[in-house]
Design a protein around this motif. Structure first.
Motif, short mmCIF file in Angstrom:
data_model
loop_
_atom_site.label_atom_id
_atom_site.label_comp_id
_atom_site.label_asym_id
_atom_site.label_seq_id
_atom_site.Cartn_x
_atom_site.Cartn_y
_atom_site.Cartn_z
N ILE A 65 160.83 161.15 7.42
CA ILE A 65 160.43 160.42 8.62
C ILE A 65 161.10 161.06 9.83
N SER A 66 160.41 161.00 10.95
CA SER A 66 160.96 161.61 12.17
C SER A 66 160.65 160.74 13.38
N ASP A 67 160.48 159.44 13.15
CA ASP A 67 160.12 158.53 14.24
C ASP A 67 161.36 157.81 14.76
N GLU A 68 161.16 156.73 15.47
CA GLU A 68 162.28 155.99 16.07
C GLU A 68 163.22 155.41 15.03
N ASN A 69 162.75 155.26 13.80
CA ASN A 69 163.62 154.73 12.74
C ASN A 69 164.83 155.63 12.49
N VAL A 70 164.67 156.92 12.71
CA VAL A 70 165.79 157.84 12.52
C VAL A 70 166.89 157.54 13.54
N PHE A 71 166.48 157.31 14.78
CA PHE A 71 167.44 156.95 15.83
C PHE A 71 168.13 155.63 15.50
N GLN A 72 167.38 154.64 15.04
CA GLN A 72 167.96 153.35 14.70
C GLN A 72 168.92 153.49 13.52
N LEU A 73 168.55 154.29 12.55
CA LEU A 73 169.40 154.49 11.37
C LEU A 73 170.75 155.06 11.78
N LYS A 74 170.75 156.03 12.66
CA LYS A 74 172.00 156.64 13.11
C LYS A 74 172.88 155.62 13.83
N GLN A 75 172.25 154.68 14.52
CA GLN A 75 173.03 153.66 15.21
C GLN A 75 173.75 152.73 14.22
N PHE A 76 173.09 152.45 13.10
CA PHE A 76 173.67 151.52 12.13
C PHE A 76 174.74 152.16 11.25
N LEU A 77 174.63 153.45 11.00
CA LEU A 77 175.56 154.11 10.09
C LEU A 77 177.00 153.98 10.59
N GLY A 78 177.87 153.52 9.71
CA GLY A 78 179.28 153.43 10.04
C GLY A 78 179.69 152.24 10.88
N THR A 79 178.74 151.33 11.18
CA THR A 79 179.09 150.17 12.01
C THR A 79 179.70 149.07 11.14
#
Length: 239
Positions: A178-192
């Motif tokens: 996948i290369s849509d906005e979900n990638v951006f959201q996923l990066k935001q959640f990682l490590g939180t």
């Protein structure tokens, strides 16, 4: 063998006229299925049906034969009296949804103390806090740590996420990328952590799309996993 253990209720299904079949994830024995005879009609027994709402945290005294058959609970008491999980309509919808996710995802009949601790602490935080719109997304992502497919972020600057490999890439290599906005959201959640998830800005549409991506991720990595029936209710509540 009688055992006293903490337990988190995953589901309770009516069986016959007065019985319940209850699935619990226990601290000492992992996932167990119990037959509660007459609990729906008994007013004087030690077991009350109200104790077995989804994701309730209990202390139980149970008889475990460990032969793959239904087990029996002798005693049960409320360990954590929730303040909002079963009364707040938004949280109740999330509880219903996550209980289905857990029932589909966790199959191990052995102790997993880190996983049990994660569940009890996460649910306690969810109960006690108000800004929780992103909780179910964070919870599902964190749960993959214990299920064995937490995303590898060693190439986090990659703009593509491979759902099959669970890693970031610089180009799509298969149909699971996948290369849509979900990638951006996923990066935001990682490590939180708990207190950071409310700072992640999402509207209803992006939240729904991200959830579908996570469910697809689960389906790829967990044999037999299927989208919860309560997904429609959850989307309706958050719309």
């Amino acid at each position: 063998m009688l055992i006293t253990t903490k337990a988190i209720v995953f589901s309770a299904l009516k069986y016959g006229e007065a019985d319940l079949i209850v699935k619990c994830f226990t601290e000492k024995s992992g996932l167990k299925t119990y037959l509660l005879r007459g609990v729906l009609k008994s007013k004087k027994g030690k077991l009350k049906a109200s104790l077995f709402q989804p994701l309730t945290q209990l202390e139980i005294v149970a008889q475990h034969k460990d032969k793959g058959s239904l087990e029996y609970i002798r005693e049960a008491k409320l360990l954590v009296p929730y303040q909002s999980l079963h009364t707040n309509i938004l949280k109740s919808a999330v509880v219903m949804f996550l209980s289905e996710v857990l029932r589909n995802a966790i199959k191990e009949e052995e102790a997993n103390f880190p996983l049990f601790t994660f569940l009890e602490m996460s649910l306690l935080w969810f109960d006690q806090n108000e800004k929780t719109a992103n909780f179910h997304l964070w919870f599902m992502l964190e749960l993959t740590r214990f299920l064995g497919f937490y995303p590898d972020d060693s190439q986090r600057d990659g703009e593509v996420f491979n759902l099959e490999d669970g890693s970031f890439q610089y180009a799509e290599t298969n149909n699971s990328c996948i290369s849509d906005e979900n990638v951006f959201q996923l990066k935001q959640f990682l490590g939180t952590n708990f207190d950071e998830i409310s700072h992640i800005k999402m509207n209803q549409v992006t939240r729904s799309r991200f959830l579908l991506m996570l469910l697809n991720y689960y389906e790829i990595h967990l044999h037999g996993f299927h989208k919860p029936k309560s997904l429609g209710v959850l989307n309706e509540i958050y719309s």
